[in-house]
Design a protein around this motif. Sequence first.
Motif, mmCIF file in Angstrom:
data_model
loop_
_atom_site.group_PDB
_atom_site.id
_atom_site.type_symbol
_atom_site.label_atom_id
_atom_site.label_comp_id
_atom_site.label_asym_id
_atom_site.label_seq_id
_atom_site.Cartn_x
_atom_site.Cartn_y
_atom_site.Cartn_z
ATOM 1 N N PHE A 56 -27.663 -41.187 27.854
ATOM 2 C CA PHE A 56 -28.704 -41.541 28.685
ATOM 3 C C PHE A 56 -28.577 -42.735 29.308
ATOM 4 O O PHE A 56 -28.832 -43.062 30.335
ATOM 5 N N ASP A 57 -28.035 -43.926 28.452
ATOM 6 C CA ASP A 57 -27.664 -45.154 29.315
ATOM 7 C C ASP A 57 -26.674 -44.926 30.395
ATOM 8 O O ASP A 57 -26.895 -45.904 31.473
ATOM 9 N N SER A 58 -25.841 -44.034 30.475
ATOM 10 C CA SER A 58 -25.005 -43.965 31.331
ATOM 11 C C SER A 58 -24.967 -42.635 32.314
ATOM 12 O O SER A 58 -24.178 -42.338 33.116
ATOM 13 N N HIS A 59 -26.137 -42.127 32.317
ATOM 14 C CA HIS A 59 -26.568 -41.064 33.412
ATOM 15 C C HIS A 59 -25.706 -39.860 33.113
ATOM 16 O O HIS A 59 -25.001 -39.340 34.039
ATOM 17 N N GLY A 60 -25.573 -39.326 32.000
ATOM 18 C CA GLY A 60 -24.508 -38.262 31.831
ATOM 19 C C GLY A 60 -25.060 -36.746 32.352
ATOM 20 O O GLY A 60 -26.293 -36.759 32.639
ATOM 21 N N HIS A 61 -23.991 -36.184 32.768
ATOM 22 C CA HIS A 61 -24.253 -34.886 33.526
ATOM 23 C C HIS A 61 -23.089 -33.861 33.193
ATOM 24 O O HIS A 61 -21.860 -34.187 33.347
ATOM 25 N N MET A 62 -23.643 -32.460 32.998
ATOM 26 C CA MET A 62 -22.617 -31.470 32.698
ATOM 27 C C MET A 62 -22.901 -30.382 33.612
ATOM 28 O O MET A 62 -23.764 -30.136 34.054
ATOM 29 N N GLU A 63 -21.705 -30.071 34.334
ATOM 30 C CA GLU A 63 -21.371 -28.928 35.144
ATOM 31 C C GLU A 63 -20.639 -27.976 34.526
ATOM 32 O O GLU A 63 -19.256 -28.192 34.275
ATOM 33 N N VAL A 64 -21.143 -26.762 34.036
ATOM 34 C CA VAL A 64 -20.657 -26.063 33.180
ATOM 35 C C VAL A 64 -19.830 -25.081 34.052
ATOM 36 O O VAL A 64 -20.186 -24.199 35.043
ATOM 37 N N ASP A 65 -18.411 -25.051 33.628
ATOM 38 C CA ASP A 65 -17.526 -23.919 34.494
ATOM 39 C C ASP A 65 -17.317 -22.787 33.699
ATOM 40 O O ASP A 65 -16.848 -21.669 34.225
ATOM 41 N N ALA A 76 -16.805 -27.854 30.576
ATOM 42 C CA ALA A 76 -17.398 -28.446 31.425
ATOM 43 C C ALA A 76 -16.964 -29.590 31.969
ATOM 44 O O ALA A 76 -16.190 -30.425 31.492
ATOM 45 N N ARG A 77 -17.384 -29.846 33.182
ATOM 46 C CA ARG A 77 -16.817 -31.415 34.081
ATOM 47 C C ARG A 77 -18.141 -32.160 33.574
ATOM 48 O O ARG A 77 -19.287 -31.929 34.044
ATOM 49 N N TYR A 78 -17.854 -33.088 32.662
ATOM 50 C CA TYR A 78 -18.870 -34.148 32.438
ATOM 51 C C TYR A 78 -18.577 -35.496 33.154
ATOM 52 O O TYR A 78 -17.531 -36.028 33.229
ATOM 53 N N MET A 86 -14.597 -36.064 33.964
ATOM 54 C CA MET A 86 -13.650 -35.443 33.292
ATOM 55 C C MET A 86 -13.812 -34.072 32.869
ATOM 56 O O MET A 86 -15.080 -33.709 32.520
ATOM 57 N N ARG A 87 -12.799 -33.371 32.591
ATOM 58 C CA ARG A 87 -12.987 -31.985 32.015
ATOM 59 C C ARG A 87 -13.233 -32.033 30.305
ATOM 60 O O ARG A 87 -12.561 -32.814 29.714
ATOM 61 N N THR A 88 -14.328 -31.422 29.764
ATOM 62 C CA THR A 88 -14.644 -31.681 28.588
ATOM 63 C C THR A 88 -15.036 -30.133 27.777
ATOM 64 O O THR A 88 -15.128 -29.222 28.519
ATOM 65 N N ARG A 89 -14.639 -30.105 26.467
ATOM 66 C CA ARG A 89 -15.168 -28.715 25.908
ATOM 67 C C ARG A 89 -16.238 -29.348 24.859
ATOM 68 O O ARG A 89 -16.151 -30.431 24.576
ATOM 69 N N TRP A 90 -17.040 -28.362 24.685
ATOM 70 C CA TRP A 90 -18.217 -28.451 23.926
ATOM 71 C C TRP A 90 -18.277 -27.080 22.926
ATOM 72 O O TRP A 90 -18.303 -26.206 23.506
ATOM 73 N N SER A 91 -18.682 -27.432 21.495
ATOM 74 C CA SER A 91 -18.977 -26.322 20.792
ATOM 75 C C SER A 91 -20.074 -26.549 20.066
ATOM 76 O O SER A 91 -20.340 -27.741 19.765
ATOM 77 N N PHE A 92 -20.953 -25.661 19.629
ATOM 78 C CA PHE A 92 -22.352 -25.968 19.105
ATOM 79 C C PHE A 92 -22.413 -24.861 17.744
ATOM 80 O O PHE A 92 -22.025 -23.893 17.930
ATOM 81 N N THR A 93 -22.986 -25.406 16.958
ATOM 82 C CA THR A 93 -23.554 -24.867 15.728
ATOM 83 C C THR A 93 -25.008 -24.713 15.838
ATOM 84 O O THR A 93 -25.642 -25.841 15.982
ATOM 85 N N VAL A 94 -25.558 -23.507 16.010
ATOM 86 C CA VAL A 94 -27.190 -23.357 15.880
ATOM 87 C C VAL A 94 -27.600 -22.723 14.743
ATOM 88 O O VAL A 94 -27.008 -21.880 14.461
ATOM 89 N N ASP A 95 -28.573 -23.309 14.237
ATOM 90 C CA ASP A 95 -29.317 -23.025 12.773
ATOM 91 C C ASP A 95 -29.976 -21.746 13.111
ATOM 92 O O ASP A 95 -30.318 -21.257 14.346
ATOM 93 N N ASP A 96 -30.709 -21.131 11.877
ATOM 94 C CA ASP A 96 -31.485 -19.914 12.112
ATOM 95 C C ASP A 96 -32.687 -20.147 12.556
ATOM 96 O O ASP A 96 -33.309 -19.184 13.335
ATOM 97 N N GLY A 97 -33.217 -21.350 12.984
ATOM 98 C CA GLY A 97 -34.266 -21.533 13.829
ATOM 99 C C GLY A 97 -34.130 -21.984 15.192
ATOM 100 O O GLY A 97 -34.960 -22.373 15.797
ATOM 101 N N GLY A 98 -32.793 -21.733 15.665
ATOM 102 C CA GLY A 98 -32.565 -21.949 17.054
ATOM 103 C C GLY A 98 -32.472 -23.323 17.474
ATOM 104 O O GLY A 98 -32.338 -23.588 18.733
ATOM 105 N N LYS A 99 -31.897 -24.061 16.572
ATOM 106 C CA LYS A 99 -31.879 -25.455 16.722
ATOM 107 C C LYS A 99 -30.305 -25.972 16.663
ATOM 108 O O LYS A 99 -29.694 -25.381 15.759
ATOM 109 N N VAL A 100 -29.812 -26.997 17.471
ATOM 110 C CA VAL A 100 -28.522 -27.340 17.434
ATOM 111 C C VAL A 100 -28.325 -28.119 16.191
ATOM 112 O O VAL A 100 -28.858 -29.297 16.036
#
Length: 108
Positions: A56-65, A76-78, A86-100
């Motif tokens: 938020f303070d640094s205006h982050g932006h993701m371009e997903v490849d 993604a290019r973040y 920079m090229r970055t990797r992101w992995s997510f765990t999503v709970d049963d309620g559909g939240k990260v």
Amino acid sequence: MTIQVAKLSNPAVREFVSAVNAHDRDAFRAVLAPGATMSDDGSDRDLDEWTEREIFDSHGHMEVDNESDGGLALLARYSNDAWGEMRTRWSFTVDDGGKVSRFETGQA
């Protein structure tokens, strides 16, 4: 080739990326499960502090490849004002309620 945010296959991940790119703190918090955690380059970080600084303070932006693992893993290019792009990797765990409940990121 960039994947449009609207085409990301996992709804929670789609909302996460959309909130990051819109710099929408409320939408970002809404996609997170209570007590959500995160790590950056293998080290657990304070989620609120990290997201304020790196998104938020640094205006982050993701371009997903690329997405894999049913949309729970992204390449993604973040970019932000602090680090540039920079090229970055992101992995997510999503709970049963559909939240990260956890996300992990780092350089790819």
